[in-house]
Motif scaffolding. Structure first.
Motif, short mmCIF file in Angstrom:
data_model
loop_
_atom_site.label_atom_id
_atom_site.label_comp_id
_atom_site.label_asym_id
_atom_site.label_seq_id
_atom_site.Cartn_x
_atom_site.Cartn_y
_atom_site.Cartn_z
N ASN A 309 0.67 -1.33 -0.02
CA ASN A 309 0.12 0.06 -0.05
C ASN A 309 0.92 1.11 -0.17
N PHE A 310 0.22 2.31 -0.75
CA PHE A 310 1.07 3.49 -0.30
C PHE A 310 1.86 3.81 1.00
N TRP A 311 1.66 3.47 2.08
CA TRP A 311 2.65 4.35 3.32
C TRP A 311 3.08 2.79 4.05
N LEU A 312 3.62 2.03 3.06
CA LEU A 312 4.56 -0.15 3.54
C LEU A 312 5.26 0.26 2.47
N SER A 313 6.08 -0.20 2.00
CA SER A 313 7.03 -1.11 1.94
C SER A 313 8.55 -1.89 2.49
N VAL A 314 8.44 -2.76 1.80
CA VAL A 314 9.19 -4.29 2.09
C VAL A 314 10.62 -4.68 1.71
N GLU A 315 11.43 -4.83 1.58
CA GLU A 315 12.41 -5.60 1.34
C GLU A 315 13.04 -6.74 2.05
N LEU A 316 13.47 -7.67 1.06
CA LEU A 316 14.09 -9.06 1.40
C LEU A 316 15.09 -9.05 0.81
N ARG A 317 16.35 -8.23 1.81
CA ARG A 317 18.05 -8.21 1.73
C ARG A 317 18.93 -9.11 1.68
N LEU A 318 19.51 -9.37 0.90
CA LEU A 318 20.03 -10.46 1.36
C LEU A 318 21.64 -9.91 2.04
N ASP A 319 22.00 -10.67 3.21
CA ASP A 319 22.79 -10.98 4.26
C ASP A 319 23.07 -12.06 5.01
N ASP A 320 24.64 -12.64 4.55
CA ASP A 320 25.15 -13.79 5.17
C ASP A 320 25.07 -13.74 6.37
N THR A 321 24.23 -12.63 6.61
CA THR A 321 24.77 -12.52 8.42
C THR A 321 23.44 -12.34 9.42
N ALA A 322 22.70 -12.44 8.91
CA ALA A 322 21.28 -12.58 8.91
C ALA A 322 21.42 -13.93 9.75
N ASP A 323 20.50 -13.47 11.66
CA ASP A 323 20.34 -14.35 12.86
C ASP A 323 18.51 -14.88 12.18
N VAL A 324 18.83 -16.04 11.47
CA VAL A 324 17.41 -16.53 11.11
C VAL A 324 17.03 -18.24 11.21
N PRO A 325 16.10 -18.76 11.50
CA PRO A 325 15.63 -19.81 12.17
C PRO A 325 16.69 -20.94 10.78
N PRO A 326 16.91 -22.52 11.05
CA PRO A 326 17.09 -22.93 10.11
C PRO A 326 15.68 -23.25 9.35
N ASP A 327 15.76 -23.89 7.95
CA ASP A 327 14.67 -24.72 7.20
C ASP A 327 14.36 -25.44 8.38
N PRO A 328 13.38 -25.83 8.90
CA PRO A 328 12.47 -27.29 9.86
C PRO A 328 13.09 -28.69 8.43
N ALA A 329 12.54 -28.23 7.42
CA ALA A 329 12.85 -29.32 6.82
C ALA A 329 14.22 -30.15 6.88
N SER A 330 15.43 -29.43 7.14
CA SER A 330 16.63 -30.04 7.50
C SER A 330 16.81 -30.88 8.68
N ASP A 331 15.74 -30.97 9.65
CA ASP A 331 15.89 -31.85 10.49
C ASP A 331 14.75 -32.40 10.24
N ARG A 332 15.87 -34.13 10.05
CA ARG A 332 14.63 -35.30 9.65
C ARG A 332 13.39 -36.08 10.23
N THR A 333 13.38 -35.58 11.50
CA THR A 333 12.40 -36.05 12.05
C THR A 333 11.77 -34.84 11.92
N ALA A 334 11.44 -33.49 11.45
CA ALA A 334 10.84 -32.82 11.21
C ALA A 334 9.45 -33.00 10.22
N LEU A 335 11.24 -33.15 8.98
CA LEU A 335 10.11 -33.29 8.29
C LEU A 335 9.36 -34.69 7.98
#
Length: 347
Positions: A309-335
């Motif tokens: 909308n006119f009042w909000l702008s969002v960007e996903l910006r590549l950042d190798d240092t970003a603190d982000v949870p792992p892909d849950p499917a990388s855990d075979r039990t979770a998958l």
């Protein structure tokens, strides 16, 4: 005829879920099958041994981490929030299948007003079928309607499973509540989903040439741009999410010169602007994506932009240092748990 593509790899789901993460609340899933082989792993794709593989048996793997940057318009002034959350997009491939996943969310410790909105999307493509699992925060009218049949114990999340075959799609969705659960607590939300008392099933005809999901469609955007960055338009790419059909259209691409994104500087990037149309509501959502022109590189975006909308702008910006949870499917039990939940819900 294009069917699913093996990728060696009341907004449409998770990308627009990205916008929803920092917006008020709340892109997708989706003739004989004609699978295109997964792209060969090149210098930008990490070849991994069986012992190092996040999922045993994968022969190629790549991931990008992203920082979520939000801009909020107050009167005539834009205020910027540089790090309100993070995201991780992964791609893995073996001789028999490929999978794409996106985990994205706001971090309540950093986001304005302790915003806690997040989602997860996984698309797994085999030679004769595709399986898609999604979960995302709900809000607004979605939350209001959900409380009609469940006692709310906290924020609501929508989960869905889809099994996509040659000509049909079998899906099921449910709603659960989970107080205080952030994107770092996927296992706790999965516990609630596993105990969901009610799933709503739906059978849909798969449109001809429809892709297995939004992430798969996004790979076609990247590939098309790498083949011809001056192309003004490409034909719509169709995919399905929650039994709704979407058309993704490339509106135009242009080659960018040297560009710095996070800690990386690229000699060249391609930017493609895209629109997504909901065939049911006719609602159109627009976003932009940048990616490397290297055809041997990982089929993952460098940046994703949206302005819902006119009042909000969002960007996903590549950042190798970003603190982000792992892909849950990388855990075979979770998958295995995700697969078991979807098998029960659909069948």
């Amino acid at each position: 005829m294009r069917g699913f593509t093996r990728i060696g790899k009341r907004t449409p789901l998770l990308f627009l879920g990205v916008c929803a993460v920092v917006a008020v609340a709340g892109i997708a899933v989706g003739s004989s099958l004609d699978f295109t082989p997964a792209p060969a792993a090149g210098s930008s794709i990490h070849e991994i041994s069986r012992t190092d593989t996040p999922n045993a048996g994968a022969s190629a793997y790549a991931e990008h981490r992203y920082r979520i940057v939000g801009k909020l318009r107050l009167a005539v002034i834009w205020t910027k929030h540089d790090d309100i959350g993070s995201a991780r997009m992964t791609w893995r491939s073996d001789p028999n299948s490929s999978a794409l996943a996106l985990m994205v969310g706001s971090d309540p410790q950093r986001a304005p007003r302790s915003l806690n909105k997040w989602g997860y999307l996984r698309e797994e493509v085999h030679a004769d079928r595709a399986e898609v699992f999604t979960v995302r925060s709900l809000g607004g009218s979605e939350s209001s309607s959900a409380t009609a049949y469940m006692a709310s114990e906290g924020p609501l999340f929508g989960a869905s499973c889809s099994s996509i075959g040659n000509t049909d799609v079998t899906g099921a969705k449910t709603t659960v509540s989970a107080a205080g659960v952030t994107y770092r607590m996927f296992d706790r939300l999965l516990d609630r989903i596993a105990l969901a008392p009610q799933w709503q099933g739906k059978h849909t005809t798969r449109p001809e040439r429809a892709d297995a999901g939004f992430l798969t469609a996004l790979q076609h955007v990247i590939r098309a741009g790498r083949n011809d960055s001056t192309s003004a338009k490409a034909g719509p790419i169709t995919y399905i999410y929650n039994s709704t059909i979407y058309d993704l259209t490339m509106q135009g691409s242009r080659l960018l010169g040297p560009t710095t994104v996070g800690s990386r500087t690229f000699d060249q990037l391609i930017r493609t602007d895209v629109s997504v149309r909901n065939r049911t509501t006719e609602e159109i959502t627009k976003f932009g994506v940048t990616y490397s022109p290297d055809r041997a590189g990982a089929p993952l975006p460098i940046q994703i932009f949206c302005q819902p909308n006119f009042w909000l702008s969002v960007e996903l910006r590549l950042d190798d240092t970003a603190d982000v949870p792992p892909d849950p499917a990388s855990d075979r039990t979770a998958l295995a748990r995700i697969r078991a939940i979807c098998d029960t819900a659909i069948r």
